[in-house]
Design a protein around this motif. Structure first.
Motif, PDB file in Angstrom:
ATOM      1  N   UNK A  47       0.807  -1.219   0.000  1.00  0.00           N
ATOM      2  CA  UNK A  47       0.000   0.000   0.000  1.00  0.00           C
ATOM      3  C   UNK A  47       0.839   1.268   0.000  1.00  0.00           C
ATOM      4  N   UNK A  48       1.901   1.273  -0.795  1.00  0.00           N
ATOM      5  CA  UNK A  48       2.823   2.428  -0.838  1.00  0.00           C
ATOM      6  C   UNK A  48       3.310   2.685  -2.259  1.00  0.00           C
ATOM      7  N   UNK A  49       3.760   3.910  -2.515  1.00  0.00           N
ATOM      8  CA  UNK A  49       4.502   4.204  -3.741  1.00  0.00           C
ATOM      9  C   UNK A  49       5.994   4.077  -3.428  1.00  0.00           C
ATOM     10  N   UNK A  50       6.771   3.672  -4.441  1.00  0.00           N
ATOM     11  CA  UNK A  50       8.224   3.550  -4.260  1.00  0.00           C
ATOM     12  C   UNK A  50       8.972   4.045  -5.494  1.00  0.00           C
ATOM     13  N   UNK A  51      10.270   4.298  -5.313  1.00  0.00           N
ATOM     14  CA  UNK A  51      11.150   4.522  -6.459  1.00  0.00           C
ATOM     15  C   UNK A  51      11.375   3.181  -7.146  1.00  0.00           C
ATOM     16  N   UNK A  52      11.890   3.234  -8.415  1.00  0.00           N
ATOM     17  CA  UNK A  52      12.103   1.984  -9.146  1.00  0.00           C
ATOM     18  C   UNK A  52      13.539   1.927  -9.665  1.00  0.00           C
TER      19      UNK A  52
END
Ligand code: GLC
Length: 445
Positions: free
Chosen positions: A305-310
């Motif tokens: 349930x999070x946004x992250x860098x890729x």
């Protein structure tokens, strides 16, 4: 406290903040700190001009125009611009921007960029001008912004996916943030740095460090991490700061969440500027801009349930939480249900809720360190970005609470570079420019 007393305290903070910005001024631009950062930094100058616009629109414009003196011929805006006679100083010598044919002929700079806060700052300054002055101001910088955004897409989005890649943690503005350091430790720390760490010889590196002469070392990056960042910078210089070449070597590249969220918002502001000037943006650029709005959604991970860098090379999300997880609020391009999710994590005691929010790393993270730079402390600029983000989605009460807590920090601990999120104590260098400038913005908006 009566309303009158509160008002008097606020006026005093504004006057003190102006004094800090006056003392940190170096003619047409402002140093982040006279002692620790004696040059011009990209996103610092954007935040600084957002504060200064409230009382001196001319100086706010000069701040941006001086930054643009460092813009490269290919459009890149460097994270540091070295004005004046600096050729013998350590930092310009370390960067040697002249190794790249696109660097400016008459001014030295670094060779990498920083989060694209430019268009936001330009529009915020524009809000303080009448229509004729605003158009004039926009005309002065319009091509610079276009060239910069085109450079980001042409050079840093080789797969044309709408996300820009970064080649050094310094480009993220959150230098030693855990997602970056985690990748760096896994992929790029050379053996000799591991050896120095194991044998504790890394402590010798303190002799060469400039920052720890002014700030206690437990508040800065540790020696190993600092060595890694300088080692990486050297590798970039060896490849003349040319992205293609860098990607061809044993490097790593990250599609950074904070950077791309700021880019999405910058694109929004660029469209606004073009509209005011009655201009049409180049069609290629517009296509790329649309891609960014969509691509940010791909950085969401359902399981946590999070946004992250890729990671650019492996295409995998870097599931290490940090303040970046909240930046999609600022981008304004995510769905409302995701925004609600992020607001919940701001409220959660397992995540970002702390006596003095918002910590740069959530409290439950194994990386959390209440005093260490971007690994726990609260920073005024990230609070400002989250507050803007909350307002984007109509969470005005939440925005007000964070703003109030931020002003309490400043009232008690001054215009520090960053703050302990548990007891609110000052950390880093004092009289830091963006802390002063954004305090003015909080109180005068
Ligand atoms: C540090 C910060 C960066 C900032 C610079 C100057 O490197 O991490 O965000 O721009 O200092 O203040």
């Amino acid at each position: 406290m009566t309303e009158k007393e509160k008002h008097e305290i606020e006026l005093e903070i504004i006057e003190d903040a102006k004094e800090v910005l006056k003392n940190n001024s170096s003619g047409a631009f402002t140093n982040p700190s006279k002692l620790l950062y004696p040059h011009q930094w990209f996103w610092d100058s954007c935040f600084i001009s957002i504060g200064i616009r409230h009382y001196d629109t001319e100086r706010a414009q000069d701040e941006i125009l001086s930054l643009l003196k460092g813009q490269w011929k290919n459009g890149m805006i460097p994270n540091i611009v070295f004005h004046g006679q600096v050729y013998k100083l350590k930092l310009p010598k370390m960067w040697r921007s002249e190794v790249n044919p696109f660097s400016p002929d008459d001014i030295k700079t670094s060779g990498i960029t920083q989060p694209p806060m430019l268009a936001d700052a330009v529009v915020k300054i524009g809000e303080k001008l009448d229509l004729a002055e605003r158009k004039n101001w926009y005309r002065m910088v319009y091509q610079n912004i276009i060239k910069y955004h085109e450079w980001l897409y042409n050079e840093r989005d080789p797969r044309k996916q709408g996300l820009v890649l970064l080649i050094h943690p310094w480009e993220s503005g959150l230098d030693n943030s855990p997602p970056w350091m985690d990748e760096l430790h896994k992929n790029l720390t050379p053996k000799w740095i591991h050896y120095l760490e194991k044998t504790k010889l890394d402590s010798l590196y303190s002799i060469f460090r400039y920052d720890t002469k002014f700030v206690p070392s437990y508040q800065r990056l540790n020696n190993t991490d600092a060595m890694c960042l300088y080692y990486m910078q050297r590798k970039l210089r060896n490849q003349q700061y040319i992205t293609d070449r860098i990607l061809g070597h044993d490097s790593f590249a990250i599609e950074d969440l904070t950077f791309n969220c700021i880019l999405a918002k910058a694109n929004y502001y660029l469209r606004k500027i073009a509209k005011t000037l009655n201009k049409t943006l180049p069609s290629n650029l517009m296509k790329n801009m649309e891609l960014t709005d969509k691509a940010i959604q791909e950085l969401w991970d359902d399981s946590t349930g999070q946004f992250y860098s890729r990671d650019y090379l492996t295409h995998e999300l870097i599931k290490v939480p940090s303040i970046a997880s909240l930046m999609p609020l600022y981008s304004g391009v995510i769905d409302r249900d995701k925004a609600i999710h992020l607001v919940k994590s701001i409220e959660s005691h397992d995540s970002f809720s702390m006596p003095f929010p918002i910590p740069s790393v959530p409290v439950k993270s194994e990386w959390f360190d209440q005093n260490r730079y971007w690994q726990g402390p609260t920073w005024i600029n990230t609070n400002w970005l989250v507050i803007e983000g909350l307002k984007n989605y109509g969470f005005n009460d939440h925005a007000e609470i964070i703003k109030k807590r931020t002003m309490e920090l400043i009232e008690h601990s001054g215009f520090s570079e960053y703050f302990n999120p548990i007891d609110g104590s000052p950390l880093g260098i004092d009289n830091f420019s963006w802390s002063a400038a954004l305090a003015i913005d909080f109180l005068m908006t």
